[in-house]
Motif scaffolding. Structure first.
Motif, mmCIF file in Angstrom:
data_model
loop_
_atom_site.group_PDB
_atom_site.id
_atom_site.type_symbol
_atom_site.label_atom_id
_atom_site.label_comp_id
_atom_site.label_asym_id
_atom_site.label_seq_id
_atom_site.Cartn_x
_atom_site.Cartn_y
_atom_site.Cartn_z
ATOM 1 N N SER A 14 0.848 -1.193 0.000
ATOM 2 C CA SER A 14 0.000 0.000 0.000
ATOM 3 C C SER A 14 0.885 1.245 0.000
ATOM 4 O O SER A 14 2.053 1.201 0.384
ATOM 5 C CB SER A 14 -0.900 0.005 1.240
ATOM 6 N N HIS A 15 0.301 2.354 -0.423
ATOM 7 C CA HIS A 15 1.036 3.622 -0.413
ATOM 8 C C HIS A 15 1.438 3.989 1.018
ATOM 9 O O HIS A 15 2.524 4.519 1.250
ATOM 10 C CB HIS A 15 0.188 4.750 -1.022
ATOM 11 N N GLU A 16 0.554 3.683 1.975
ATOM 12 C CA GLU A 16 0.851 3.975 3.381
ATOM 13 C C GLU A 16 2.035 3.151 3.872
ATOM 14 O O GLU A 16 2.893 3.630 4.602
ATOM 15 C CB GLU A 16 -0.375 3.712 4.262
ATOM 16 N N GLY A 17 2.061 1.876 3.491
ATOM 17 C CA GLY A 17 3.161 0.996 3.888
ATOM 18 C C GLY A 17 4.486 1.449 3.319
ATOM 19 O O GLY A 17 5.509 1.424 4.000
ATOM 20 N N ILE A 18 4.457 1.878 2.078
ATOM 21 C CA ILE A 18 5.681 2.383 1.446
ATOM 22 C C ILE A 18 6.161 3.633 2.164
ATOM 23 O O ILE A 18 7.343 3.770 2.487
ATOM 24 C CB ILE A 18 5.440 2.665 -0.054
ATOM 25 N N ALA A 19 5.237 4.561 2.434
ATOM 26 C CA ALA A 19 5.596 5.811 3.108
ATOM 27 C C ALA A 19 6.153 5.555 4.503
ATOM 28 O O ALA A 19 7.049 6.262 4.963
ATOM 29 C CB ALA A 19 4.379 6.729 3.190
#
Length: 62
Positions: A14-19
């Motif tokens: 997810s974008h959140e996980g990457i961030a």
């Protein structure tokens, strides 16, 4: 053996996980996802456990 551990690439997070910089280690047995871990050490322990179970099954079927 048919069990492998791979680090999940960014395209599968997810974008959140990457961030957040989260790393995920996938465990596959016979090309099926059977586990996901935040620690490579835990993933490797699970891989070893699955391989041991595979060996035990092979020996029992002889």
């Amino acid at each position: 053996m048919t069990v492998k551990v791979t680090e999940r690439d960014d395209s599968h997070k997810s974008h959140e996980g990457i961030a957040a910089g989260i790393r995920i280690w996938d465990v596959h047995q016979q090309n099926l996802l059977v586990g996901m871990f935040h620690s490579e050490t835990e993933a490797q322990h699970y891989r070893a456990e699955l391989e041991m179970l595979e060996r035990d099954r092979e020996l029992a079927s002889r």
